[in-house]
Structures are given as C-alpha cells and as structure tokens.
Write an enzyme that holds these catalytic residues in place. Sequence first.
Site, mmCIF file in Angstrom:
data_model
loop_
_atom_site.group_PDB
_atom_site.id
_atom_site.type_symbol
_atom_site.label_atom_id
_atom_site.label_comp_id
_atom_site.label_asym_id
_atom_site.label_seq_id
_atom_site.Cartn_x
_atom_site.Cartn_y
_atom_site.Cartn_z
ATOM 1 N N ASP A 116 -29.524 -3.828 24.566
ATOM 2 C CA ASP A 116 -28.428 -5.423 24.430
ATOM 3 C C ASP A 116 -26.911 -4.951 23.763
ATOM 4 O O ASP A 116 -27.333 -2.792 23.532
ATOM 5 C CB ASP A 116 -28.538 -6.480 23.346
ATOM 6 C CG ASP A 116 -27.507 -7.644 22.780
ATOM 7 O OD1 ASP A 116 -27.550 -6.987 23.821
ATOM 8 O OD2 ASP A 116 -28.024 -7.839 21.975
ATOM 9 N N THR A 140 -24.121 -5.200 21.428
ATOM 10 C CA THR A 140 -24.010 -6.613 20.086
ATOM 11 C C THR A 140 -24.895 -6.684 19.235
ATOM 12 O O THR A 140 -25.958 -6.953 19.324
ATOM 13 C CB THR A 140 -23.933 -7.920 20.192
ATOM 14 O OG1 THR A 140 -22.424 -8.463 20.826
ATOM 15 C CG2 THR A 140 -23.134 -8.449 18.542
ATOM 16 N N LYS A 172 -2.815 -14.659 25.881
ATOM 17 C CA LYS A 172 -3.622 -13.118 25.250
ATOM 18 C C LYS A 172 -4.489 -13.008 26.044
ATOM 19 O O LYS A 172 -5.616 -14.246 26.693
ATOM 20 C CB LYS A 172 -3.770 -13.118 23.796
ATOM 21 C CG LYS A 172 -5.173 -14.047 23.518
ATOM 22 C CD LYS A 172 -4.963 -13.527 22.164
ATOM 23 C CE LYS A 172 -6.487 -14.346 21.150
ATOM 24 N NZ LYS A 172 -6.586 -14.223 20.105
ATOM 25 N N THR A 176 -8.774 -3.958 24.303
ATOM 26 C CA THR A 176 -6.930 -4.445 24.320
ATOM 27 C C THR A 176 -7.155 -5.487 24.475
ATOM 28 O O THR A 176 -7.930 -5.844 25.418
ATOM 29 C CB THR A 176 -6.762 -3.508 25.574
ATOM 30 O OG1 THR A 176 -7.105 -3.614 26.279
ATOM 31 C CG2 THR A 176 -6.397 -1.659 24.399
ATOM 32 N N THR A 219 -25.386 -7.215 28.384
ATOM 33 C CA THR A 219 -24.713 -8.221 27.203
ATOM 34 C C THR A 219 -24.475 -9.775 27.713
ATOM 35 O O THR A 219 -24.796 -9.175 29.000
ATOM 36 C CB THR A 219 -23.796 -7.325 26.515
ATOM 37 O OG1 THR A 219 -22.865 -8.158 25.897
ATOM 38 C CG2 THR A 219 -22.930 -7.115 27.876
ATOM 39 N N GLY A 220 -24.548 -10.264 27.020
ATOM 40 C CA GLY A 220 -23.588 -11.426 27.298
ATOM 41 C C GLY A 220 -22.094 -11.620 26.888
ATOM 42 O O GLY A 220 -20.855 -13.021 27.210
ATOM 43 N N ASP A 232 -31.396 -7.419 19.539
ATOM 44 C CA ASP A 232 -32.026 -7.708 17.873
ATOM 45 C C ASP A 232 -31.539 -8.784 18.540
ATOM 46 O O ASP A 232 -31.814 -9.698 16.631
ATOM 47 C CB ASP A 232 -30.859 -6.514 17.214
ATOM 48 C CG ASP A 232 -29.734 -7.553 17.823
ATOM 49 O OD1 ASP A 232 -28.817 -7.432 16.242
ATOM 50 O OD2 ASP A 232 -29.425 -7.188 18.638
#
Length: 1161
Positions: free
Chosen positions: A455, A457, A660, A690, A769-770, A877
């Site tokens: 994972d 994060t 953005k 960025t 990862t999500g 985690d």
Amino acid sequence: MADSIPLNPVRKNSKKIAYYNAGRAARYQSEDEPSNLDEMPLMMSEEGFENEESDYHTLPRARISQRRRGLGWFLCGGWMTLCGSCCDCIFHSCRRKKELKARTVWLGCPEKCEEKHPKNAIKNQKYNIFTFMPGVLYQQFKFFLNLYFLVVACSQFVPSLKIGYLYTYWAPLGFVLAVTMMREAVDEVRRYTRDKEMNSQLYCKLTVRGKVQVKSSDIQVGDLIIVEKNQRIPADMIFLRTTEKTGACFIRTDQLDGETDWKLKVAVACTQRLPALGDLFSINAYVYAQKPQLDIHSFEGNFSREDCDPTIHESLSIDNTLWASTVVASGTVIGVVIYTGKETRSVLNTSQSKNKVGLLDLELNRLTKALFLAQVVLSVVMVALQGFLGPWFRNLFRFVVLFSYIIPISLRVNLDMGKSAYGWMIMKDENIPGTVVRTSTIPEELGRLVYLLTDKTGTLTQNEMIFKRLHLGTVSYGTDTMDEIQNHIAQAYAQKSSGDGSGGAGGGGSGTSTTSAPGATPPRNKVQQPAAPKVRKSVSSRIHEAVKAIALCHNVTPVYESRANGANGEAEAAEADQDYSDDNRTYQASSPDEVALVRWTESVGLTLVNRDLTSLQLKTPSGQILTYFILQIFPFTSESKRMGIIVREEATGEITFYMKGADVAMASIVQYNDWLEEECGNMAREGLRTLVVAKKSLSEEQYQDFENRYTQAKLSLHDRALKVGAVVESLERELELLCLTGVEDQLQADVRPTLELLRNAGIKIWMLTGDKLETATCIAKSSHLVSRSQDIHVFRPVSNRSEAHLELNAFRRKHDCALVISGDSLEVCLRYYEHEFVELACQCPAVVCCRCSPTQKAQIVRLLQQHTNNRTCAIGDGGNDVSMIQAADCGIGIEGKEGKQASLAADFSITQFKHIGRLLMVHGRNSYKRSAALGQFVMHRGMIISTMQVHIHSEEELCYILFSSIFYFASVPLYQGFLMVGYATIYTMFPVFSLVLDQDVKPEMALLYPELYKDLTKGRSLSFKTFLIWVLISVYQGGILMYGALLLFESEFVHVVAISFTALVLTELLMVALTVRTWHWLMVVAEFFSLGCYLASLAFLNEYFGIGRVSLGAFLDLGFITTKAFLWKVSAITVVSCLPLYIVKYLKRKFSPPSYSKLSS
C-alpha cells in the site's frame, strides 16, 4: 519487425490458459465488442482498426466449434465431456447467487420493499458448532503427510498388523491434532466474540411512535437510523438529516478506503429543510438506488418526494452516501438504509480469509509421496524374497507399517515446534520491536518471496504533506523565501483596507490589482498609481492572486474543537466557531494535499476561518473577514484529474471560476505559456506533487446559462456523468494560468534504503493504492520505487476492448520501464487480455496500480499467484488492505494511523515499514534454512533405521539355516518398544531440534548482501536433489551400521542390537555436528545430554537390547559393554559411517563453496 510479433506467444500450459480464457468468457459478456477481436494478433498496428471488419473474418475462428460431433466423437470421449458439462450446470444451478438489482426504498417503510434483502449481520467465522470438527480434520488430512500418519496409526488396531505399542503412533498424531484444534478453536471464539460485539451494537431507529433501540443485526432496508458522533455506521445509507447547521457532516473512512482524511458528506436538501425530525414520516418520499456494486467511490440515485406539487426530484451522488464501517466524525446523522449485510460496499470489498499453507509444507508433502512409493516398493521386494508364501498380502502391509519410520510421524511434531520457535525469535528480536507473529504456520514463507505488493498511504508514506514550492512562471519561491510572499500579501491587503475600507481585497480577483512595490510604505489614499514600477506591480499582483486562488479552490473545512466550559462542559462546536481562534482550529478534507495548501495560505497570512455548504470566509493579515459565496463545486475525480469552484465575492458581486488539477489535465485548458511543462518536470524529479492553479472571470449571464444546463444534466438518469462532464467542460476554456504548486509527502523512515534492499534481493515490488495517479507516480519516484534512470509508462485510460488492445501494443514496445495503471483500465485489460497483461507486467521492474479498490488489490494478488506460481507478500496498514493481506501467501500488517484492522488480519504485524527488511532477509532466511535442514534430518533419522531393518531382513533370507532360530522368518522389528520411542525422542530429539538455532550467515551479513536472498527463492535447500542425497547417505550409513555389526560380531551375534543401536545413536549425534554451521551453546548441551541419556539407558534398561522379544530371555550382558573390544568395534563402525561424509563435505566447501560461505570466510 517488432510490430508483427504477436504478444501472446505459444505456451506450454495451453490447458491452463484455456481454462483461464474460458473463465473470463464466462465472467464477462460484452455485447458491444466485436467478436472478431478474439483472433486478432495483439501486436497489430493501430491502422488495423481502420480496416474493414471483413478482413478479420478471414482469420481462423474457433475451429473446434466447427468439428462435426458424430457417434465417433461421442464414443471417443465425448460422453465424458457431456457428463462433465451436465455436472457443472447442476453445480452452478445449486450455487447460483441472487441477482443484484436496483431498488426503490420508501423512507421509514421496510415493509414496502418488493424483495427480500439479506440480514444486516457481520459474520467472519469459518465454522459453526456442527462443521468445526469435520472442517478442521479435513484441513489437516487433506495433505498426504497427515493422512498417511492417520492410516498407519489406525492400522495398529488390527491385531495381525500390530507392530510396537499404540502410543508410539497415536501420541504424536494426537498431540499435533490437539494443538491444531485448540488454536483453531481459540481463533474461532475470538472471531465469534468480535462478530457478536459488532452485531449487538445498539442504534436509535426512528419510527412513527418515536425512537426505539435496535441491534445492528436487526436493521432492515428502509429503516431510518440515527447515528451519533464517533459511532460506526451499521449499513449503507443515504444521508437525510444532520444536527450540523451547515447541512453536512464529516465521516472517517480509514477502515473502508485506507484514507485518513475526513470526508465531507452532504444531506439531502429536501429532508434537511424539514422543520422537525418527526416530519420525515409526514412526507411521502422514496430513494431510487442503483444495484449494489463494488465501487466505493461512486453512486447514482434519485430522491423523490411525491406529496407536493410539483414532485420534488433530487439527484443523489457519492456525497449523499454513508457507507457501512465508516465512522461519523461530526454531529449526529439520520439516514435511510439502502443496502444491508452482504450487499454493503464494505462486505462486497472483503474477501474470505483462507487457510494458508507454506511452500515448504507443500514440498515436504511431495517428498512424502515419493518416500511412500519407495516404502511400498521395499515391502514388495521383501515379500518377494519370502516367495509370496502364506498370507503374503498381510505380510506386505506389515512390512509397510514396519518401514513407516521412513516417514516418521515426529516430522510434523518437530516442524510445528520449529515454527513456534521461529515465531518466538521474531517477536524477541530487539531490532524490530513490536513485531507480532499471528500465524505460526508459515514463517518459512518470509524466505521465499518473489513479489511484494504494498500500500502507499501510511505504509510507504506518513500521509503528512508539506508545502515546498510556488512557481509563478518568472519567479519561484521555496521554503526559505516564503517570508517574501507573506510580505506581499500583508502589503496588498493593507493597501486595500486603507484604500477603500471595504475589506473586499482583490476586487473580484482580477490579475491587475494594484499593490505597492515590495518594501514600500502602503499609501493612505486610493491606489491606482501609474507611477508604480510595472514589473514589481505585476509580480506582487500575481502572488496575491495565486495565494487567493489556493485559499478558495479546495474542499477543506475548518473544524473547531468544542471547549469544556462551565459546570456541564457542553460547549458546542458551533459556538466555538464564532471566535475563529487559531489554537483550536483544525482542517479536514478528502485529500491531505488540500490541507497542506490551506495551511500554507494560513502561514502566509490568508486564513480559512469558516466554511459551510454555501459560503466560505477568509481572514486577512489585518484581521478582516472576506466572505465568498459558493455557487458550484466540481469535485476531483480520477477521470477529470482536476477540481473547480465558482464563487461570488460578497463585496463586489463578481463571479470567478477557479480550477486546479494535474498538469496533464490543465495544460490543454489554460492559456498558452512556455514554462508549465518544464517546471512540472523539474518538480516531479524532486519528488513533489504538483498542482496547476488557474481562474476565469464570469459574467452574470454566463453563469446563469451554465447553471441551467448543469442542473438539467445532474437530474439525468442515463449517462449522467457524461452529460455533467460535458457541461463543465464548456467552462474550461482559455483559463488564466496563475501558478504551479509543489507539495511533498513525507516518506516513512528509511523507506528508500529498505526498497533498495528488497530490489537487490530480487523481490519485485508492486504498489497498489487507492490514491490518484499523479500522487502515486510522485511517491514511486520520491521513494525510489522507480529509479531515476528508468522510464515510466503511464497506461492511458481504456474503456473497451479495442482501446485496451492498442494500449497493450504500445506498452509491448517499451523495454525496462515501470508501469503505472489505474484501476479502471486494469479492470478492462483483465477482462479481455488477462494472461497477456500479467505476462507483460511481470517483466517490469516496478508496477504502480492507482485508484484500486480493496477487491482489485486482492484480485491482483491472486493473478500473480496463478500466472507466476511464485510466492507473494502483501503489506498494508488500513482496513482497505485486509483483502489483499488475506489473499497473499504472506500478509504483513503495519500498526499505524489507520487503526489495527490490517495488523489484526495479517500473518505478521510490524510497527514500521523498514522492519520488513530484517524480517525477510534475516528471519525469513533462517526460518526457511532451518526448517529445510530439520525436515530432511528427521526424514534421514527415519530412513536410516528403516534401511537397517531392510538389511536385517535381507540377511535373514540369505542366512536361512544359520539364523533361522533367531529371526523366525517373520516381519518383526529389529528394535522393540522403548528403543524405537527413545530413538525418535530422548536419544536424538534434542540435538536434531537444536538445528532451529543454526544459521549459515550472520544477520549483519544477510542485510549487507541482500543478493543472498535470491538463492532462497530457487528452493535449493529442500529439493528432490538434496532429498536424494540424504537418501543415499541413509542407505550408506544404514548398510555400514548393520553389516558392520554382523561382520565384527559374528561370534556374539546375540549382541547385534546393542552394537548396532549404539553405533546408530553415535552416528546421529555426529551427523548433527556435521550439519551445524554456527554452534550455539544449547546445541552442545543437547549433544551431551542425549549421549548421557543413552549411556544411562545402556546401564539401567539393558533388557530392551535383547534380540526379538524380551520374553525369550535374550538379554544384554552388562559387563560386555564395558570391554575394550565393544568400545573399539563400535567406534570403528561409527567412524566408517561418518568419516567419508566429513571428507566429502570438506572437499566440497574447499573446491565449490556456496555463496554464503565465501562471505563468512
């Protein structure tokens, strides 16, 4: 030339691939895809799709289906195919799952549900009271090793087959079964307790008669449920009302999607406006919800109220949902239940845990089958030497039982005890404190891993963002020059405040706002002074506009902690909001990047102090409050890769559209510039995330036209997302580019050296990862998961078969590049080109899969297991990583900010990612090496005594006349009773088991040279080659011991048992010493203790050393064993059996040393 090569090469396991393809075809049916793509070569150029379809029909299509199926086909095996098909149809019909459908849910009326929905109960148990015993026994005896032990033990109940004592067979087997059942029972009780606790949680249910308490398991579709702050949401619900004045609340989703940031959820406007809670029953309303799906990031539905004219219709999106297993973080919410139990998003994304079996156990199981075959062959040979006389079949089975020591039952006992010892050593390692071994059956898997799926994060990163860079095109500001920005902002708002007194800084957000030169004193009159330097004025104005845009364009909400004032201490958060105090304000958003940006604007003087659904307020450096009305918000999606907001400034009434997003999404919609692409690349190389910020001023007419079209698109039931996207895109043209921001995600401690260590060890790392694609790519670069010299191939979004076909062709032409792919594109590729995609991805040095759902993570793990047959490890985690951890051969959980759910579900639990290096390189290596040596040595111990038994029975036939009175031509054991038990336990068990303390290299060396780990994945420590070597050693030593005893003691043959058994025990002790590579003091103690026990038994238990049965009166003379002849002859036999092996070992280490021995020397 490369274009003509088909991607799908000829494969040997065509049956297996055909099975996968058949499975795919059954799982996915797509009517809109051309069927002729089946036969299209996957390396076809893009021009191929422009040709006529008739060109492809000339290709050979499924010739099998064109075969004529006549009588010959039926007789030659067709009947088996038909029977198999019928059985499959019956099986699938019995197990056919209920079809999931869209539903209409009436508020507070569960009885109006047209269909029966599953019970809202959580069930994680593997067994019930009736299936526990059969289930556990099946899991144990489905392996040949255990089943063999059971059959041999049961055979001893037959008097004619009985050899030895029952306890010698049943005690070890019973011990192993008892320990296994106790462990499973404890785990099952824990699961039952946790499930009962969750299902028994009480919630308030709103009824016509008022509030009633209801258990979580009794909640039904259509119920109105009240969920308090910090309470778990029990089922998937639509958010109807909240006690928050804003009409919105925050929820924590860390156990669902792994993200620690709070998510803002919005109540349905129609029900939020109702005066009282009880009015929910006075209206006639319903929710139309789509069928239950896996995707936790999307939802489509409608809310309709029919008791008013005209009928009210509101579109529902993901912002109006409250998924089960999330937690309410602010206020009290009321929702209507739409999905329960097995249909909730959290359960659909959770896979069932499996009983994990280590690769070493499977290898030992195969070796056991080979030993059993050899055992049967030996038995047949012995019966043949007897001439198949008498009840030869019974004798055959007696010989099989007699030679059962070839596969010693103590093998399971020793290996299980060894696994427990490895787990204890891991938990006691001071270099990886806090590590917990939760599954003690697979520690050897840590030394056999090829793929590590991690994972992002909370695993690789700390999920803490820091603002690092602001670039305006002509000037760049870093962390050391942020004070200049702060001065520009202070001067700009000071001038506005003194100039017009309105507090409306920015005058509607024009980029031409006049400010004073840096360092100048703010004037006290109106500012439009043409004398001001144009360049300085431009830079200051652009800084002001950029900071204001960053402060406005986001989904961040400031949260003020309630203060315990007075006696009751019940100060509400709403009251605390009014003072806008900096010391108790925290920010919450769906992304930590957003929070980092808003915190940065606060640090330079423009502070977000309040936000609700319709407005937000900023505080200037001078303390003035600026109010902006929120007209529209366009949230970030993985497809658009940008978010936008339309605000109206209260002071001037001017409307501004801020946006953005990622550079790839924004580059085409901002005005022409010559610096954006270059600066984005520079920041990305620094590992920064960025974001491009832009704006556009709108007139009132432009906005009203847009709002009308946008509202109509949101109410559409068909292709809603496409229609809404088209309307929003009409605004996204010629935006004014304001700035480029760079944010750094702090990595976990020592992530880079740990990943480098794992790569050098030959482990391929995949990051699942999500998070969004840009974020995942930045972390892959900054963590050095992808080295700077490697290219990155970003797999373009694909939605159908032809697009996937072309993109796979493009990817096929790349060499030695990392792959980055989104979950949606991955799903399409696996639907049509599963094997081809996995084959290509496995060749990449690193793979990054972003926007992965929990189910997709587990699916990727299973794909690697099926297509590569290599061992996989998953580490995470959060609760969203549980499915992946449980699906992997070895699951590792990290105790982090996202709770302990992953840690509790994992096989191993660690506290930091960097600990995985020592866990694999040191403990994984030691566990595998030790278990391989222990397993083979235990089998050697059984084979050597069985070899002696074979030799004595062969000698029995050859010396028919001479020893007929001794051997009786019967299949009787050479060693009786206590000697057989003692040989496997007290005489040799401690030295053999002390091999769990052995190590070939020191831990420091294993970490310094991770390349040593590559040899472990090849499985050379336990293979048919090493097994054959041990078999030859056993045959050699057994023959030397038996024939040596017969040769040297021809005149005293009655003492052959004592002589051969003494030499046997000494040989085993010396073989342990020969095998040990690093001595431990406990090994020395075990050697001398076992030798002392044997010498004591020679003195005090001499009746067991007689020939044949003790009742015959053939006993060992105690004085005989003290003679010099006995001592030197036993020593001679032992030396002949061991010395050649020492010599061979010495020569091998001298002329062909293994890699670890080179480092050790």
